[in-house]
Design an enzyme around this catalytic site. Structure first.
Site, PDB file in Angstrom:
ATOM      1  N   LYS A   9       0.834  -1.207   0.000  1.00  0.00           N
ATOM      2  CA  LYS A   9       0.000   0.000   0.000  1.00  0.00           C
ATOM      3  C   LYS A   9       0.874   1.266   0.000  1.00  0.00           C
ATOM      4  CE  LYS A   9      -3.722  -2.389   2.498  1.00  0.00           C
ATOM      5  NZ  LYS A   9      -4.707  -2.289   3.606  1.00  0.00           N
ATOM      6  N   TYR A  49     -12.333  -1.900  -2.893  1.00  0.00           N
ATOM      7  CA  TYR A  49     -12.884  -1.999  -1.534  1.00  0.00           C
ATOM      8  C   TYR A  49     -14.410  -2.004  -1.534  1.00  0.00           C
ATOM      9  CZ  TYR A  49      -8.261  -1.428   0.573  1.00  0.00           C
ATOM     10  OH  TYR A  49      -6.957  -1.609   0.975  1.00  0.00           O
ATOM     11  N   PHE A  57     -15.534   4.351   7.550  1.00  0.00           N
ATOM     12  CA  PHE A  57     -14.177   4.736   7.146  1.00  0.00           C
ATOM     13  C   PHE A  57     -13.914   4.560   5.643  1.00  0.00           C
ATOM     14  CE2 PHE A  57     -13.916   0.310   8.687  1.00  0.00           C
ATOM     15  CZ  PHE A  57     -13.324  -0.330   7.593  1.00  0.00           C
ATOM     16  N   ARG A  85      -1.993 -14.627   3.440  1.00  0.00           N
ATOM     17  CA  ARG A  85      -2.641 -13.924   4.557  1.00  0.00           C
ATOM     18  C   ARG A  85      -2.014 -14.275   5.899  1.00  0.00           C
ATOM     19  NH1 ARG A  85      -7.258 -10.817   3.513  1.00  0.00           N
ATOM     20  NH2 ARG A  85      -8.303 -11.349   5.467  1.00  0.00           N
ATOM     21  N   THR A  91      -5.513  -8.044  10.337  1.00  0.00           N
ATOM     22  CA  THR A  91      -5.826  -6.724   9.765  1.00  0.00           C
ATOM     23  C   THR A  91      -5.306  -5.587  10.641  1.00  0.00           C
ATOM     24  OG1 THR A  91      -7.839  -7.677   8.821  1.00  0.00           O
ATOM     25  CG2 THR A  91      -7.715  -5.270   8.926  1.00  0.00           C
ATOM     26  N   ASN A 112      -1.784  -0.300   7.170  1.00  0.00           N
ATOM     27  CA  ASN A 112      -1.211  -1.610   7.536  1.00  0.00           C
ATOM     28  C   ASN A 112      -0.356  -2.216   6.431  1.00  0.00           C
ATOM     29  OD1 ASN A 112      -3.285  -2.360   5.867  1.00  0.00           O
ATOM     30  ND2 ASN A 112      -4.469  -3.454   7.430  1.00  0.00           N
ATOM     31  N   HIS A 115      -1.762  -5.467   1.325  1.00  0.00           N
ATOM     32  CA  HIS A 115      -3.060  -6.094   1.070  1.00  0.00           C
ATOM     33  C   HIS A 115      -2.842  -7.483   0.495  1.00  0.00           C
ATOM     34  CE1 HIS A 115      -6.937  -7.010  -0.794  1.00  0.00           C
ATOM     35  NE2 HIS A 115      -6.257  -7.307  -1.879  1.00  0.00           N
ATOM     36  N   GLU A 126      -9.197  -9.517  -8.524  1.00  0.00           N
ATOM     37  CA  GLU A 126      -8.218  -8.441  -8.346  1.00  0.00           C
ATOM     38  C   GLU A 126      -7.080  -8.551  -9.362  1.00  0.00           C
ATOM     39  OE1 GLU A 126      -7.432  -8.712  -4.112  1.00  0.00           O
ATOM     40  OE2 GLU A 126      -9.464  -8.039  -3.652  1.00  0.00           O
TER      41      GLU A 126
HETATM   42  N1  LIG Z   1      -9.235   4.023   8.047  1.00  0.00           N
HETATM   43  C1  LIG Z   1      -9.596   2.809   8.485  1.00  0.00           C
HETATM   44  N2  LIG Z   1      -9.252   1.744   7.734  1.00  0.00           N
HETATM   45  C2  LIG Z   1      -9.650   0.524   8.177  1.00  0.00           C
HETATM   46  C3  LIG Z   1     -10.375   0.329   9.374  1.00  0.00           C
HETATM   47  N3  LIG Z   1     -10.614  -1.017   9.519  1.00  0.00           N
HETATM   48  C4  LIG Z   1     -10.048  -1.615   8.440  1.00  0.00           C
HETATM   49  N4  LIG Z   1      -9.461  -0.689   7.635  1.00  0.00           N
HETATM   50  C5  LIG Z   1      -8.723  -0.908   6.399  1.00  0.00           C
HETATM   51  O1  LIG Z   1      -9.499  -1.611   5.456  1.00  0.00           O
HETATM   52  C6  LIG Z   1      -8.686  -2.593   4.849  1.00  0.00           C
HETATM   53  C7  LIG Z   1      -9.528  -3.666   4.221  1.00  0.00           C
HETATM   54  O2  LIG Z   1     -10.274  -4.309   5.219  1.00  0.00           O
HETATM   55  P1  LIG Z   1     -10.540  -5.885   5.148  1.00  0.00           P
HETATM   56  O3  LIG Z   1     -10.590  -6.318   3.726  1.00  0.00           O
HETATM   57  O4  LIG Z   1     -11.674  -6.184   6.030  1.00  0.00           O
HETATM   58  O5  LIG Z   1      -9.223  -6.440   5.890  1.00  0.00           O
HETATM   59  P2  LIG Z   1      -8.042  -7.363   5.339  1.00  0.00           P
HETATM   60  O6  LIG Z   1      -8.609  -8.316   4.333  1.00  0.00           O
HETATM   61  O7  LIG Z   1      -7.253  -7.903   6.481  1.00  0.00           O
HETATM   62  O8  LIG Z   1      -7.103  -6.296   4.660  1.00  0.00           O
HETATM   63  P3  LIG Z   1      -6.711  -6.169   3.122  1.00  0.00           P
HETATM   64  O9  LIG Z   1      -5.713  -7.259   2.878  1.00  0.00           O
HETATM   65  O10 LIG Z   1      -6.102  -4.793   3.047  1.00  0.00           O
HETATM   66  O11 LIG Z   1      -7.959  -6.315   2.296  1.00  0.00           O
HETATM   67  C8  LIG Z   1      -7.790  -3.053   5.989  1.00  0.00           C
HETATM   68  O12 LIG Z   1      -6.602  -3.661   5.558  1.00  0.00           O
HETATM   69  C9  LIG Z   1      -7.495  -1.754   6.708  1.00  0.00           C
HETATM   70  O13 LIG Z   1      -6.350  -1.105   6.174  1.00  0.00           O
HETATM   71  C10 LIG Z   1     -10.708   1.487  10.144  1.00  0.00           C
HETATM   72  O14 LIG Z   1     -11.356   1.394  11.185  1.00  0.00           O
HETATM   73  N5  LIG Z   1     -10.295   2.693   9.643  1.00  0.00           N
HETATM   74 MG   LIG Z   2      -9.498  -7.635   2.567  1.00  0.00          MG
END
Ligand SMILES: Nc1nc2c(ncn2[C@@H]2O[C@H](COP(=O)(O)OP(=O)(O)OP(=O)(O)O)[C@@H](O)[C@H]2O)c(=O)[nH]1
Ligand SMILES: [Mg+2]
Length: 132
Positions: A9, A49, A57, A85, A91, A112, A115, A126
């Site tokens: 990212k 997303y 958010f 993962r 996350t 974080n 992705h 994707e």
């Molecule tokens: N700004 C913000 N971003 C968030 C929050 N919670 C989650 N995210 C972001 O949303 C992204 C996508 O969420 P998910 O797809 O549910 O989580 P994930 O699969 O572990 O992460 P990805 O690999 O990035 O898709 C996360 O990786 C976070 O960076 C939040 O409370 N605030």
């Molecule tokens: Mg995700």
């Protein structure tokens, strides 16, 4: 061979962590099948997303992922989605174990640094979006 989509990212790219993150995937046993630095536009970010559209958010998330270049990769290896993962970690970096990428390099859920697709169908979706 199984494959998945991984993306460093904007925060990871800005911090100069592309090399370290690629190395972590290679050391785990993955092969990098394709990779490129790219800039997501608003529409691509919203599609990426889509599953989080209802979240408060969402706007912040789209603004963040379009804030600078990302490094997109197709990585290949056994059980690619699950192994990627596991290597990436939880996350929220607060909950990510040390030794995972997020556990070692990140502190905040909003930034974080990496992705990874969450299932095979989304991995292919994707890959299709970013590698044409
Ligand atoms: N700004 C913000 N971003 C968030 C929050 N919670 C989650 N995210 C972001 O949303 C992204 C996508 O969420 P998910 O797809 O549910 O989580 P994930 O699969 O572990 O992460 P990805 O690999 O990035 O898709 C996360 O990786 C976070 O960076 C939040 O409370 N605030
Ligand atoms: Mg995700």
């Amino acid at each position: 061979m199984d494959r998945t989509f991984v993306m460093v990212k904007p925060d990871g790219v800005a911090r100069g962590l592309i090399g370290k993150i690629v190395t972590r995937f290679e050391e785990k046993g993955f092969t990098i099948a394709a990779a490129k630095l790219m800039q997501l536009n608003q529409l691509e970010a919203e599609r990426h997303y889509d599953h989080l559209r209802a979240k408060a958010f969402f706007g912040e998330l789209v603004a963040f992922i379009t804030s600078g270049p990302v490094f997109a990769m197709i990585v290949e290896g056994k059980d690619a989605v699950k192994n990627a993962r596991a290597l990436i970690g939880a996350t929220n970096p607060l909950e990510a174990a040390l030794g995972t990428i997020r556990g070692d390099y990140a502190m905040d859920v909003a930034s974080n640094i990496v992705h990874g697709s969450d299932n095979d169908e989304n991995a292919e979706r994707e890959i299709g979006m970013y590698f044409r």
